[in-house]
Enzyme design. Structure first.
Site, short mmCIF file in Angstrom:
data_model
loop_
_atom_site.label_atom_id
_atom_site.label_comp_id
_atom_site.label_asym_id
_atom_site.label_seq_id
_atom_site.Cartn_x
_atom_site.Cartn_y
_atom_site.Cartn_z
N ASP A 98 0.82 -1.21 0.00
CA ASP A 98 0.00 0.00 0.00
C ASP A 98 0.85 1.26 0.00
OD1 ASP A 98 0.95 -0.44 2.57
OD2 ASP A 98 -1.01 -0.88 3.41
N ASP A 103 -7.45 -2.63 14.27
CA ASP A 103 -8.86 -2.77 13.84
C ASP A 103 -9.06 -3.97 12.90
OD1 ASP A 103 -7.75 -1.93 11.46
OD2 ASP A 103 -8.99 -0.14 11.23
N HIS A 154 -7.36 -4.65 10.10
CA HIS A 154 -7.06 -4.48 8.67
C HIS A 154 -5.80 -5.23 8.25
CE1 HIS A 154 -4.63 -0.54 9.57
NE2 HIS A 154 -3.78 -1.54 9.42
N GLU A 196 -9.59 -1.65 5.33
CA GLU A 196 -10.25 -1.37 6.60
C GLU A 196 -11.51 -2.23 6.73
OE1 GLU A 196 -8.54 0.08 8.61
OE2 GLU A 196 -7.86 2.09 8.09
P1 PGA Z 1 2.29 -2.06 12.56
O1 PGA Z 1 1.06 -1.89 11.59
O2 PGA Z 1 3.15 -3.13 11.99
O3 PGA Z 1 3.02 -0.75 12.56
O4 PGA Z 1 1.72 -2.41 13.90
C1 PGA Z 1 0.40 -3.04 11.13
C2 PGA Z 1 -0.71 -2.64 10.18
O5 PGA Z 1 -1.29 -1.58 10.35
O6 PGA Z 1 -0.98 -3.43 9.27
#
Ligand code: PGA
Length: 259
Positions: A66, A135, A137, A142
């Site tokens: 992304d 959350d 995702h 999302e």
């Molecule tokens: P993080 O993010 O590795 O910084 O915890 C994970 C994500 O949002 O997919």
């Protein structure tokens, strides 16, 4: 279901995934890797960088999950910059073989289709590294994202913008939109490896692995994949009802099986 491996530390997880990637590249020198950003995959990249001499990366390509929309690629927190800093430079990947979705506003209307075409042209992704948001995702899909979705623009949740504010001067600076591989794109990768560390991820991990398959928790799409590996530390495993079974299965894993 996904194979769940509970490890004592993030570094141990990084070493396991590095082993798998090194074996993949030895078997397929033109392997296509799916890269994730965020804090979670860093132990994998560190482990790979420390073992650079065990791999020939000259024919390997990579696709990031992304990118933020409208953030200049030269910004230190654009995912293009992050991937260059954390992966391309330490590993010595060829920059021309490393793709990140194009978040530039001028071309955003067809950037998703362009990215899908580039993945297809490369022969598809062999191993996709994933983190999971608090959350639920994966990528920036999302809650509510379609399981059939392909690369497209999404609006970030308030929770995700709060979680990512640590990379910016303030929450207001976190872009509102992103372009992300869809859940359908992720499902097309041949092997999914999801990593999660720390108690903040425990609920999302339990939901993804053991909860109902639902678009409300995008990580639960892993339950529909033929080859998904979930590697977590004890804190992130804390809400898994079947943790003892996962430990038992891993302790008795046939030695000829990789991840
Ligand atoms: P993080 O993010 O590795 O910084 O915890 C994970 C994500 O949002 O997919």
């Amino acid at each position: 279901m996904a194979e769940v491996i509970i490890v004592p530390s993030a570094d141990e997880a990084g070493a396991l995934v590095a082993d798998e990637i090194i074996a993949l590249i030895a078997a397929k020198p033109s392997a296509v890797l799916g890269l994730a950003t965020g804090s979670t995959p860093l132990p994998v990249y560190r482990a790979l960088a420390s073992r650079r001499d065990e791999m020939d990366l000259s024919s390997v390509s990579a696709f990031a999950l992304d990118e933020y929309v409208g953030l200049p690629v030269t910004h230190a927190e654009s995912y293009r910059s992050v991937i260059t800093r954390e992966v391309v430079e330490p590993l010595g990947l060829k920059p021309s073989r490393v793709h990140v979705p194009n978040g530039a506003l001028e071309t955003i209307e067809h950037a998703g289709e362009d990215y899908e075409a580039a993945i297809e042209e490369a022969g598809g992704i062999d191993l996709q590294i994933l983190g999971i948001g608090t959350d639920g995702h994966i990528g920036f899909n999302e809650p509510g994202s379609s399981f059939a979705s392909r690369t497209r623009v999404k609006t970030l949740t308030a929770q995700t913008r709060r979680d990512n504010a640590r990379f910016f001067a303030s929450e207001d600076e976190v872009p509102m939109h992103c372009i992300t591989q869809g859940l359908g794109t992720i499902q097309s990768a041949r092997h999914l490896v999801l990593l999660a560390f720390g108690s903040g991820k425990a609920r999302a991990v339990a939901g993804a692995v053991e909860g109902p398959v639902t678009a409300s928790l995008p990580g639960s799409a892993l339950q529909l994949h033929r080859r998904a590996t979930v590697i977590v530390d004890e804190e992130a495993a804390a809400e898994l009802a079947n943790a003892d079974y996962y430990r038992h299965a891993y302790a008795n894993k046939p030695s000829w099986q990789g991840l």
